[in-house]
Enzyme design. Structure first.
Site, PDB file in Angstrom:
ATOM      1  N   LYS A 136     -49.691 -31.470  -5.373  1.00 25.58           N
ATOM      2  CA  LYS A 136     -50.964 -30.906  -4.899  1.00 25.58           C
ATOM      3  C   LYS A 136     -51.206 -31.254  -3.442  1.00 25.58           C
ATOM      4  O   LYS A 136     -51.793 -30.462  -2.707  1.00 25.58           O
ATOM      5  CB  LYS A 136     -52.125 -31.369  -5.779  1.00 25.58           C
ATOM      6  N   LYS A 218     -43.376 -22.214 -14.924  1.00 29.93           N
ATOM      7  CA  LYS A 218     -44.330 -21.998 -16.020  1.00 29.93           C
ATOM      8  C   LYS A 218     -45.422 -20.997 -15.618  1.00 29.93           C
ATOM      9  O   LYS A 218     -45.764 -20.891 -14.428  1.00 29.93           O
ATOM     10  CB  LYS A 218     -44.934 -23.320 -16.507  1.00 29.93           C
ATOM     11  N   LYS A 221     -52.318 -20.621 -14.124  1.00 24.87           N
ATOM     12  CA  LYS A 221     -53.512 -19.867 -13.720  1.00 24.87           C
ATOM     13  C   LYS A 221     -53.680 -19.839 -12.208  1.00 24.87           C
ATOM     14  O   LYS A 221     -54.422 -19.021 -11.696  1.00 24.87           O
ATOM     15  CB  LYS A 221     -54.768 -20.363 -14.436  1.00 24.87           C
TER      16      LYS A 221
END
Ligand code: ATP
Ligand code: LTN
Length: 355
Positions: A136, A218, A221
């Site tokens: 992140k 994967k 969202k």
């Protein structure tokens, strides 16, 4: 009048520690999701659907972890809207808010209070090793804030506040669960048995749904390509279009194997939605083309999402019901959170509150 949970009993059968830890005869389960995007089929099949299966067996706390969400900059109105949508989805997916404690993390002050204490029992070196922080931080290089760094400590507080026994999480969250256990053990070693040491509950293999555009990644969202993910609120035409466009390969055979990640992912989606096994699905599509498989996958996905969307639409009309669930469950969560918190505050030497 007392609520049921205020008369709750932690069983105190002599010497049996496992039973002492049970809440109303059940073990405690905690999990949460961030309201940082529109939920995908991956979130549903990999997490929410399993939560529903577990909800009878455990005393469950399911949180909309909005405090975690602000570790990345959010638009306030959007965050509020998404948090409400996620709360609604938990219920629409089948979690009964009268049996499960479904609440917003930001409504229970104990999370932040326990986090502060746990921060003082967590080492910089431990947090530096967290791969999610590294990912992140690389993605949001202009906003590497302290909250992003201490994200796992807030997650530890979430879990430890409720004396949680099991935490259903995806593989990606295992490192955070490990650090939670380490912090709890460190604290217990100093102050005695204060926290229950939680175990991870990782769902079945095959529950990891991959991106439709890059089956090595994967489904997520926060993916910038909307064709990579099926969103839970997508209409049937959009679902059909996205599945038709899904990346496959040039092998031209339908087999369930790692060499064909795109086909394997479609089969996984098909099986997770229909309840069939990969072996049965391979038999069913033997000798047929990718077009047939994609049509069947889209049909199965629509048949799972359509009723879910119907329940969401219904619940959105029941504003006062939702509001009362939000309020009651926040009170219930706060009640349990405070029990742990007061114990911890006493252990570390904070003065007692005058009654
Ligand atoms: P983001 O893109 O914001 O990081 P995400 O879609 O990867 O989000 P999380 O909020 O990290 O999802 O995860 C919520 C829950 O859904 C977790 O329990 C996670 O393991 C599960 N989950 C997320 N993506 C998938 C997936 N593709 N397949 C199966 N489970 C998933
Ligand atoms: N970090 C998790 C969400 C989360 C969580 C938790 C999951 C926050 N607190 C406690 C389980 C238990 C995620 O991004 N999936």
């Amino acid at each position: 009048m007392l609520n049921w949970y205020q008369t709750e009993k932690r069983l105190t059968i002599s010497g049996n520690k496992e039973e002492q830890n049970m809440l109303n005869g059940k073990k405690v389960l905690f999990s949460g999701m961030q309201a940082t995007g529109n939920l995908t089929l991956g979130n549903y099949l990999g997490a929410l659907k399993n939560w529903v299966t577990l909800s009878d067996e455990y005393e469950c706390f399911y949180s909309v972890v909005d405090m975690h969400s602000i570790t990345v900059r959010q638009d306030p109105a959007t965050l509020r809207k998404r948090a409400r949508a996620l709360y609604t989805l938990y219920i629409a997916a089948g979690l009964d808010p009268e049996k499960n404690c479904i609440y917003y993390q930001s409504h229970v002050s104990g999370h932040a209070e326990l986090m502060w204490i746990l921060n003082c029992f967590t080492y910089m070196g431990e947090l530096n090793r967290m791969t999610q922080f590294k990912d992140k931080a690389a993605k949001h290089a202009d906003n590497i804030n302290a909250g992003l760094f201490t994200y796992p400590v807030l997650m530890a507080a979430d879990i430890l506040l409720y004396q949680t026994d099991v935490v259903p999480v995806g593989i990606d969250q295992m490192q955070h669960l490990e650090i939670t256990r380490d912090i709890a053990e460190r604290f217990n070693n100093i102050y005695g048995d204060v926290f229950t040491i939680p175990e991870a509950f990782v769902g079945k293999v095959g529950a990891k749904i991959m991106s439709l555009q890059d089956p090595e990644k994967k489904m997520s969202k926060s993916d910038e390509n909307p064709n990579a993910s099926i969103y839970l609120m997508d209409d049937p035409d959009t679902i059909v279009r996205k599945v038709k466009r899904a990346v496959t390969d040039s092998e031209g055979v339908i087999l369930y194997r790692d060499e064909q990640p795109g086909v394997k992912n479609l089969l996984n989606i098909y099986c997770a939605c229909s309840g069939k096994t990969p072996e049965d699905a391979v038999k069913e599509f033997g000798g047929r083309g990718y077009g047939d498989l994609k049509t069947a996958v889209a049909e199965e996905v629509v048949s799972v999402l359509k009723p879910l969307q119907g329940r969401v639409a219904q619940l959105e009309k029941e504003k006062s019901y939702l509001d009362s669930m939000i309020k009651n469950n926040a009170e219930k969560a706060q009640y349990f959170a405070n029990k742990t918190l007061r114990k911890v505050q006493k252990k570390v030497g904070f003065p007692e509150r005058p009654r």
